[in-house]
Every structure is written in structure tokens, then in C-alpha cells.
Design a protein around this motif. Sequence first.
Motif, PDB file in Angstrom:
ATOM      1  N   LYS A 105     -53.762 -23.572   6.522  1.00  7.09           N
ATOM      2  CA  LYS A 105     -54.636 -23.236   5.384  1.00  7.09           C
ATOM      3  C   LYS A 105     -54.426 -24.195   4.207  1.00  7.09           C
ATOM      4  CE  LYS A 105     -55.743 -19.258   7.438  1.00  7.09           C
ATOM      5  NZ  LYS A 105     -57.091 -18.831   7.821  1.00  7.09           N
ATOM      6  N   ALA A 106     -53.730 -25.301   4.426  1.00  7.80           N
ATOM      7  CA  ALA A 106     -53.273 -26.154   3.328  1.00  7.80           C
ATOM      8  C   ALA A 106     -54.399 -26.633   2.415  1.00  7.80           C
ATOM      9  CB  ALA A 106     -52.501 -27.356   3.875  1.00  7.80           C
ATOM     10  N   ARG A 107     -55.603 -26.839   2.962  1.00  8.33           N
ATOM     11  CA  ARG A 107     -56.702 -27.358   2.152  1.00  8.33           C
ATOM     12  C   ARG A 107     -57.688 -26.272   1.709  1.00  8.33           C
ATOM     13  NH1 ARG A 107     -56.610 -32.627   1.587  1.00  8.33           N
ATOM     14  NH2 ARG A 107     -55.341 -33.885   3.023  1.00  8.33           N
ATOM     15  N   LYS A 108     -57.355 -25.033   2.011  1.00  4.24           N
ATOM     16  CA  LYS A 108     -58.201 -23.928   1.575  1.00  4.24           C
ATOM     17  C   LYS A 108     -57.947 -23.615   0.102  1.00  4.24           C
ATOM     18  CE  LYS A 108     -59.896 -22.825   5.721  1.00  4.24           C
ATOM     19  NZ  LYS A 108     -61.335 -22.856   6.052  1.00  4.24           N
ATOM     20  N   ARG A 109     -58.935 -22.959  -0.516  1.00  2.00           N
ATOM     21  CA  ARG A 109     -58.752 -22.452  -1.876  1.00  2.00           C
ATOM     22  C   ARG A 109     -58.224 -21.019  -1.801  1.00  2.00           C
ATOM     23  NH1 ARG A 109     -59.236 -26.720  -5.565  1.00  2.00           N
ATOM     24  NH2 ARG A 109     -60.815 -28.155  -4.732  1.00  2.00           N
ATOM     25  N   PRO A 110     -57.534 -20.547  -2.851  1.00  3.67           N
ATOM     26  CA  PRO A 110     -56.963 -19.204  -2.802  1.00  3.67           C
ATOM     27  C   PRO A 110     -57.959 -18.103  -2.451  1.00  3.67           C
ATOM     28  CG  PRO A 110     -56.034 -20.403  -4.648  1.00  3.67           C
ATOM     29  CD  PRO A 110     -57.108 -21.280  -4.061  1.00  3.67           C
ATOM     30  N   HIS A 111     -59.213 -18.223  -2.917  1.00  2.00           N
ATOM     31  CA  HIS A 111     -60.183 -17.155  -2.652  1.00  2.00           C
ATOM     32  C   HIS A 111     -60.575 -17.081  -1.173  1.00  2.00           C
ATOM     33  CE1 HIS A 111     -63.082 -20.531  -2.953  1.00  2.00           C
ATOM     34  NE2 HIS A 111     -63.848 -19.789  -2.158  1.00  2.00           N
ATOM     35  N   GLU A 112     -60.234 -18.106  -0.399  1.00  2.25           N
ATOM     36  CA  GLU A 112     -60.542 -18.112   1.028  1.00  2.25           C
ATOM     37  C   GLU A 112     -59.438 -17.472   1.878  1.00  2.25           C
ATOM     38  OE1 GLU A 112     -62.783 -21.935   2.260  1.00  2.25           O
ATOM     39  OE2 GLU A 112     -61.427 -22.583   0.643  1.00  2.25           O
ATOM     40  N   LEU A 113     -58.358 -17.055   1.252  1.00  4.63           N
ATOM     41  CA  LEU A 113     -57.212 -16.508   1.965  1.00  4.63           C
ATOM     42  C   LEU A 113     -57.168 -14.986   1.859  1.00  4.63           C
ATOM     43  CD1 LEU A 113     -54.362 -18.899   0.763  1.00  4.63           C
ATOM     44  CD2 LEU A 113     -55.950 -19.224   2.659  1.00  4.63           C
ATOM     45  N   LEU A 114     -56.507 -14.362   2.833  1.00  4.17           N
ATOM     46  CA  LEU A 114     -56.180 -12.953   2.740  1.00  4.17           C
ATOM     47  C   LEU A 114     -55.053 -12.770   1.728  1.00  4.17           C
ATOM     48  CD1 LEU A 114     -56.080 -12.060   6.552  1.00  4.17           C
ATOM     49  CD2 LEU A 114     -57.968 -11.666   4.961  1.00  4.17           C
ATOM     50  N   GLN A 115     -54.938 -11.554   1.219  1.00  4.01           N
ATOM     51  CA  GLN A 115     -53.883 -11.254   0.248  1.00  4.01           C
ATOM     52  C   GLN A 115     -52.503 -11.622   0.796  1.00  4.01           C
ATOM     53  OE1 GLN A 115     -54.158  -9.653  -2.857  1.00  4.01           O
ATOM     54  NE2 GLN A 115     -52.402  -8.292  -3.123  1.00  4.01           N
ATOM     55  N   ALA A 116     -52.242 -11.261   2.043  1.00  5.36           N
ATOM     56  CA  ALA A 116     -50.940 -11.564   2.644  1.00  5.36           C
ATOM     57  C   ALA A 116     -50.706 -13.069   2.750  1.00  5.36           C
ATOM     58  CB  ALA A 116     -50.833 -10.912   4.015  1.00  5.36           C
ATOM     59  N   GLU A 117     -51.761 -13.831   3.039  1.00  3.66           N
ATOM     60  CA  GLU A 117     -51.629 -15.289   3.116  1.00  3.66           C
ATOM     61  C   GLU A 117     -51.347 -15.880   1.742  1.00  3.66           C
ATOM     62  OE1 GLU A 117     -54.574 -16.213   6.922  1.00  3.66           O
ATOM     63  OE2 GLU A 117     -55.415 -16.097   4.893  1.00  3.66           O
ATOM     64  N   ARG A 118     -51.984 -15.338   0.727  1.00  2.00           N
ATOM     65  CA  ARG A 118     -51.725 -15.817  -0.631  1.00  2.00           C
ATOM     66  C   ARG A 118     -50.267 -15.575  -1.022  1.00  2.00           C
ATOM     67  NH1 ARG A 118     -57.131 -13.817  -1.639  1.00  2.00           N
ATOM     68  NH2 ARG A 118     -56.361 -11.871  -2.541  1.00  2.00           N
ATOM     69  N   GLN A 119     -49.720 -14.433  -0.607  1.00  2.00           N
ATOM     70  CA  GLN A 119     -48.323 -14.163  -0.926  1.00  2.00           C
ATOM     71  C   GLN A 119     -47.397 -15.146  -0.221  1.00  2.00           C
ATOM     72  OE1 GLN A 119     -47.202 -12.610  -3.246  1.00  2.00           O
ATOM     73  NE2 GLN A 119     -45.240 -11.607  -2.864  1.00  2.00           N
ATOM     74  N   ARG A 120     -47.721 -15.519   1.006  1.00  2.00           N
ATOM     75  CA  ARG A 120     -46.923 -16.513   1.717  1.00  2.00           C
ATOM     76  C   ARG A 120     -46.947 -17.852   0.973  1.00  2.00           C
ATOM     77  NH1 ARG A 120     -45.878 -15.589   7.362  1.00  2.00           N
ATOM     78  NH2 ARG A 120     -46.555 -13.529   8.023  1.00  2.00           N
ATOM     79  N   VAL A 121     -48.097 -18.205   0.424  1.00  2.00           N
ATOM     80  CA  VAL A 121     -48.201 -19.441  -0.352  1.00  2.00           C
ATOM     81  C   VAL A 121     -47.303 -19.353  -1.592  1.00  2.00           C
ATOM     82  CG1 VAL A 121     -49.746 -20.955  -1.640  1.00  2.00           C
ATOM     83  CG2 VAL A 121     -50.527 -19.902   0.491  1.00  2.00           C
ATOM     84  N   CYS A 122     -47.292 -18.191  -2.234  1.00  2.00           N
ATOM     85  CA  CYS A 122     -46.443 -18.015  -3.418  1.00  2.00           C
ATOM     86  C   CYS A 122     -44.965 -18.146  -3.054  1.00  2.00           C
ATOM     87  CB  CYS A 122     -46.702 -16.651  -4.055  1.00  2.00           C
ATOM     88  SG  CYS A 122     -48.307 -16.510  -4.858  1.00  2.00           S
ATOM     89  N   ILE A 123     -44.589 -17.633  -1.896  1.00  2.00           N
ATOM     90  CA  ILE A 123     -43.196 -17.748  -1.456  1.00  2.00           C
ATOM     91  C   ILE A 123     -42.862 -19.208  -1.154  1.00  2.00           C
ATOM     92  CG2 ILE A 123     -41.562 -17.093   0.351  1.00  2.00           C
ATOM     93  CD1 ILE A 123     -43.077 -14.388   0.492  1.00  2.00           C
ATOM     94  N   ALA A 124     -43.789 -19.926  -0.499  1.00  2.00           N
ATOM     95  CA  ALA A 124     -43.582 -21.358  -0.253  1.00  2.00           C
ATOM     96  C   ALA A 124     -43.439 -22.113  -1.572  1.00  2.00           C
ATOM     97  CB  ALA A 124     -44.746 -21.919   0.560  1.00  2.00           C
ATOM     98  N   ARG A 125     -44.260 -21.766  -2.534  1.00  2.00           N
ATOM     99  CA  ARG A 125     -44.207 -22.419  -3.859  1.00  2.00           C
ATOM    100  C   ARG A 125     -42.844 -22.210  -4.516  1.00  2.00           C
ATOM    101  NH1 ARG A 125     -48.451 -20.057  -7.938  1.00  2.00           N
ATOM    102  NH2 ARG A 125     -47.015 -18.280  -7.743  1.00  2.00           N
ATOM    103  N   SER A 126     -42.268 -21.030  -4.347  1.00  2.00           N
ATOM    104  CA  SER A 126     -40.972 -20.745  -4.970  1.00  2.00           C
ATOM    105  C   SER A 126     -39.820 -21.474  -4.280  1.00  2.00           C
ATOM    106  CB  SER A 126     -40.716 -19.233  -4.959  1.00  2.00           C
ATOM    107  OG  SER A 126     -40.404 -18.782  -3.659  1.00  2.00           O
ATOM    108  N   LEU A 127     -39.968 -21.732  -2.975  1.00  2.00           N
ATOM    109  CA  LEU A 127     -38.893 -22.367  -2.211  1.00  2.00           C
ATOM    110  C   LEU A 127     -38.966 -23.894  -2.224  1.00  2.00           C
ATOM    111  CD1 LEU A 127     -38.854 -19.973   0.867  1.00  2.00           C
ATOM    112  CD2 LEU A 127     -36.975 -20.300  -0.755  1.00  2.00           C
TER     113      LEU A 127
END
Length: 246
Positions: free
Chosen positions: A139-161
Motif C-alpha cells: 500500500k506504499a503509494r496509496k493515500r490514507p483515505h484508501e486504506l482500512l482503519q487497521a491498515e492506517r494503524q499499521r502505517v502509524c506503527i511503522a512511522r513510529s519505528l
Amino acid sequence: MVAPPDNDVLWARALHYQHNDGSPALSGVSLGVREGEILAVSGPRGSGKTTLLRCLCGLLPAQRGEVWFNSTPVHTMGAPSRERLRRDRFGWIDPAPVLVPELNVWENAALPLMLRGTSRRRAKTAALEWLERLDVGAKARKRPHELLQAERQRVCIARSLAPEPTVLFADEPTAPLHRADRVHVLRTLTTAARSHGITVVLATDDPRTAAQADRTVSLLDGRRVKTVHLPPVTEAEGRAACSLSV
């Protein structure tokens, strides 16, 4: 002031904080967190877990008490110094995913690195590595609105790490995830922390999440207690959390 023990990366003494309505959020909480430790802060909703994490990272100055990071008194820092500390040394995961809508997934995950001055290429490489580990690399080139809530949270966790912070504060990090996903994400989070020497302070009201930590500190009504018996999460509650996905 008395400096904390040398093996504590975080140390807090007698933290007090009151909400605007006068109700106490923290009432004399003290704790130490060792370098590389995964510490769970457990307790029911309203027990002061989020307030404690916010005070420890300098986002919310305690009204009384002391917070130390690596023998540096956070409680005496001004707002700009605390902001630099959070940018350069700390990571944060909210219970609800918050991403920049104008940026794609990898740009969101790389944002803290680029704010530190890391080149775009190196930041992208690090971000993509963590996105892959958390099963959202496709999903690397997707925009946040194209993701499920759970996928957005995974992105936030990746951002923190991705920036490999010294301390990662995680406030109910798996709350938006499906129950089946929680184990995998928690395992990724804890394995990454241990392999990179990241200290984690994890707030949770889920006993299974707390069980992943090295040690647990329990809060009740803003005070440390010996133990809190947390109710198990029912299947209905798990489905309700999953229904947040869009």
C-alpha cells in the motif's frame, strides 16, 4: 533534585496532574523504566494511563513531580526543548491512526525521519522496510483515505519505528486492529524493540497485550496499585472495534 538510577532510561517521581474540572488524573505516581525494557502500564479506562505516558514524554507537563530521561530533567525543560526531545529521541503511537492526508503511505511513514534531516532516499528505504514488516508494503503509494482503519494503524506503527527512537510510547496501539492481527503486530513491535534496543512504554487495558511486556505497572484512579484485574475483551467488543474499519 536527586538524579535517577543509572540503569533507568526513564524515571518519574510523585507525578500529579489534575484535569480542568479538578478531577485527579495522576496522584503521586512514581516509576522507573530500564533501558531496553518493555513496560506495560495497565488499568481500566480512566485510570490515568494516557496522562502518565503524556507526562513521561513531555507532551503534558506534570503539575507536580519530576520526570527524567537519561539523567536529564524533562520537568525543567521549556516547551521548545521538550518538542526537540520528542522529535529526536521519542516515538508515539496513538490508539486511533492519524496520518497526513496529502501524503502517501510511505511518505507518512518516513515523515519523522525527514523532519530530522534524513535524506528522502534513506527515509524512504527505512519506511518501506517497516511497512513490509507490518504487511502494508503493498500500500506504499496509496493515500490514507484508501486504506482500512487497521491498515492506517499499521502505517502509524511503522512511522513510529522507522526512526528507531530511544523510547517508544504506545497508547493502546492495537486497539483498532482485528483480534487476529493484534498478535502479529504486537510480536512485530516487541521483536523490533528488543532487536533495536528500543525502550517501550505500553498503555493497555487488555491483559493479553500486557502479557507481552517484561513488566507491568498497574494504575487505578490515578494511583499505582499492586494489581488490577482487567475484564477480558469479549468477542462482541472485538467485532465492534473491527467495525471501525472503512
